[in-house]
Design an enzyme around this catalytic site. Structure first.
Site, PDB file in Angstrom:
ATOM      1  N   ASP A  13     -19.994 -61.050 -17.622  1.00 11.22           N
ATOM      2  CA  ASP A  13     -20.613 -61.838 -16.544  1.00 11.22           C
ATOM      3  C   ASP A  13     -21.854 -61.160 -15.973  1.00 11.22           C
ATOM      4  OD1 ASP A  13     -18.819 -63.909 -16.718  1.00 11.22           O
ATOM      5  OD2 ASP A  13     -17.542 -63.186 -15.084  1.00 11.22           O
ATOM      6  N   ARG A  92     -14.665 -54.303  -2.212  1.00 10.19           N
ATOM      7  CA  ARG A  92     -15.820 -55.209  -2.060  1.00 10.19           C
ATOM      8  C   ARG A  92     -16.726 -54.859  -0.892  1.00 10.19           C
ATOM      9  NH1 ARG A  92     -13.982 -55.314  -6.897  1.00 10.19           N
ATOM     10  NH2 ARG A  92     -14.202 -57.277  -7.997  1.00 10.19           N
ATOM     11  N   ASP A 121     -13.551 -62.594  -3.815  1.00 12.02           N
ATOM     12  CA  ASP A 121     -14.512 -61.487  -3.881  1.00 12.02           C
ATOM     13  C   ASP A 121     -15.921 -61.900  -3.465  1.00 12.02           C
ATOM     14  OD1 ASP A 121     -12.658 -59.565  -4.606  1.00 12.02           O
ATOM     15  OD2 ASP A 121     -12.805 -60.058  -6.743  1.00 12.02           O
ATOM     16  N   SER A 173      -8.056 -61.187 -17.072  1.00 17.12           N
ATOM     17  CA  SER A 173      -9.166 -60.708 -16.259  1.00 17.12           C
ATOM     18  C   SER A 173      -8.621 -59.577 -15.401  1.00 17.12           C
ATOM     19  CB  SER A 173      -9.681 -61.855 -15.380  1.00 17.12           C
ATOM     20  OG  SER A 173     -10.343 -61.313 -14.261  1.00 17.12           O
TER      21      SER A 173
HETATM   22  N1  ARG Z   1      -6.539 -61.944  -5.730  1.00 16.83           N
HETATM   23  C1  ARG Z   1      -6.978 -60.616  -5.519  1.00 16.83           C
HETATM   24  C2  ARG Z   1      -7.950 -60.541  -4.382  1.00 16.83           C
HETATM   25  O1  ARG Z   1      -8.408 -61.543  -3.924  1.00 16.83           O
HETATM   26  C3  ARG Z   1      -7.492 -60.005  -6.784  1.00 16.83           C
HETATM   27  C4  ARG Z   1      -8.841 -60.438  -7.194  1.00 16.83           C
HETATM   28  C5  ARG Z   1      -9.171 -59.905  -8.523  1.00 16.83           C
HETATM   29  N2  ARG Z   1     -10.586 -59.920  -8.719  1.00 16.83           N
HETATM   30  C6  ARG Z   1     -11.142 -59.947  -9.907  1.00 16.83           C
HETATM   31  N3  ARG Z   1     -12.426 -59.905  -9.932  1.00 16.83           N
HETATM   32  N4  ARG Z   1     -10.448 -60.006 -11.008  1.00 16.83           N
HETATM   33  O2  ARG Z   1      -8.245 -59.484  -3.903  1.00 16.83           O
END
Ligand code: ARG
Length: 389
Positions: A13, A92, A121, A173
């Site tokens: 990405d 983040r 995110d 992922s």
């Molecule tokens: N659901 C989790 C969160 O909101 C994990 C997110 C995973 N992020 C990713 N880019 N794969 O923190």
């Protein structure tokens, strides 16, 4: 030329994002944050340059991640919906803060990230960036571009000569950092299906864990974990030690359906081996040294703290105020907690502290008892008085 600093991971990405941004007239500076994902950063840096970034920053954020993000969250016992120990969510605001700093150094007009439009995110990156500098523009290529599938994206990358090390079949992922791992997609999208063995990266299945338990003693000094089995240890090494000990006993797996900020429910699989041990031990020490009211009051704040982190409100006044409260409570959180790790479970089997409020002479049912049971009668009458008809 307009300049943008992109949070770059080296994956498909964000690699396509470099090209996509350049095609739209941006000078792209890549920012790679090392939060303990354990990748080959030299190779990622090279890939960014070969893909067309004009400059690359690699920021070692591990120490700051531990001291300023993980530690206060651990001390707050914060989780989201009681299960998610926030490993991804915590990185983040940290990465966004460094993106903004890099943007200032570079006199850039914008920051960019590779998050999709469906997740949390993007919210965390953008809310943080706007709190820290509302004038910076934000670009979210993955949310805007037209690819309908990973295959299409790979075809674009190939056509554009983007150097990749990906295959068309990517099973999950994965977002990894030194505090834990988030695993999504593939078969996990069906919440009725048990995660296959290969979904997990840091822990063994309970059935494969040893029959013999592992005992572990964690020492805390003013709320900070500083020792394992009596030996002083920097927090990074301590976390690595616990990942290993807990992981091989199958401790730290989470399988949940969670409520995303953007309104959808998602099935998430996580591993937090070290965090599971540290949350358990730290809370137990507080149970020993806090009086009842402080213990109960602080428990009530954990869920709120967890929500704020999950919602991307790390740099909010409420979070700052909660941090001040939690910090104030940590003065006596000194002592040691012994854990028994066995077949997926992590249980407390012993605790000691110089500030312990536990009094054996009051608790005992032997002849050593100093508790005056005669006082109980009057206490109960008065305590229940307001509720009597
Ligand atoms: N659901 C989790 C969160 O909101 C994990 C997110 C995973 N992020 C990713 N880019 N794969 O923190």
């Amino acid at each position: 030329m307009k300049k943008v600093v992109l949070a770059y991971s080296g994956g498909l990405d964000t690699s396509c994002a470099i090209t996509w941004l350049k095609d739209r007239g941006w000078d792209v500076v890549a920012y790679i944050g090392d939060v303990g994902q354990g990748e080959d950063f030299a190779a990622i840096e090279k890939r960014a340059l070969r893909t067309g970034a004009s400059k690359v920053y690699v920021g070692d954020l591990k120490k700051e991640f531990l001291s300023d993000f993980i530690l206060p969250t651990l001390q707050a016992h914060a989780s989201y919906e009681g299960k998610y120990l926030l490993a991804t969510a915590l990185t983040r605001p940290l990465i966004a803060k460094h993106l903004v700093e890099a943007a200032h150094r570079e006199k850039a007009d914008a920051v960019a990230h590779g998050c999709t439009g469906k997740g949390n995110d993007q919210v965390r990156f953008e809310v943080t960036s706007r709190i820290l500098d509302p004038k910076l523009q934000i670009v979210a290529p993955v949310r805007e571009w037209e690819f309908k599938s990973r295959e299409e994206e790979i075809d674009f990358a190939k056509a554009k000569g983007i150097p990749l090390n990906v295959t068309k079949k990517k099973v999950y992922s994965i977002d990894k950092n030194l505090w834990g791992i988030s695993i999504e997609c593939g078969v996990l999208e069906d919440p009725s299906v048990e995660p296959p063995k290969d979904a997990y990266q840091m822990t063994v299945a309970v059935e494969d864990a040893p029959d013999k338990p592992t005992y572990l003693e964690i020492g805390f000094e003013k709320g900070v974990p500083v020792k394992v089995n009596g030996k002083s240890c920097e927090m990074e090494a301590l976390v690595a030690h616990l990942h290993n000990a807990a992981g091989k006993n199958g401790v730290g797996r989470v399988d949940m359906v969670e409520n995303r900020l953007v309104g959808i429910k998602s099935r998430e699989v996580y591993e937090f081996p070290a965090a599971t041990c540290l949350y358990t031990a730290h809370r137990e020490l507080e149970a020993l040294v806090f009086d009842r009211e402080l213990f109960h009051f602080k428990e009530a704040l954990s869920a709120k703290y967890g929500e704020l982190v999950y919602y991307g409100l790390w740099y909010s006044e409420l979070k700052n105020a909660l941090d001040a409260f939690v910090k104030e409570t940590q003065k006596k959180v000194t002592g040691a907690v012994r854990l028994k790790l066995h077949k997926g479970s992590c249980v407390v089997v012993g605790r000691t502290s110089p500030y312990s409020l536990y009094r054996e002479d009051l608790a005992t049912y032997t002849e050593k008892d100093k508790f005056n049971q005669k006082l109980a009668d009057g206490f109960i009458r008065l305590w229940g008085l307001p509720f009597q008809k």
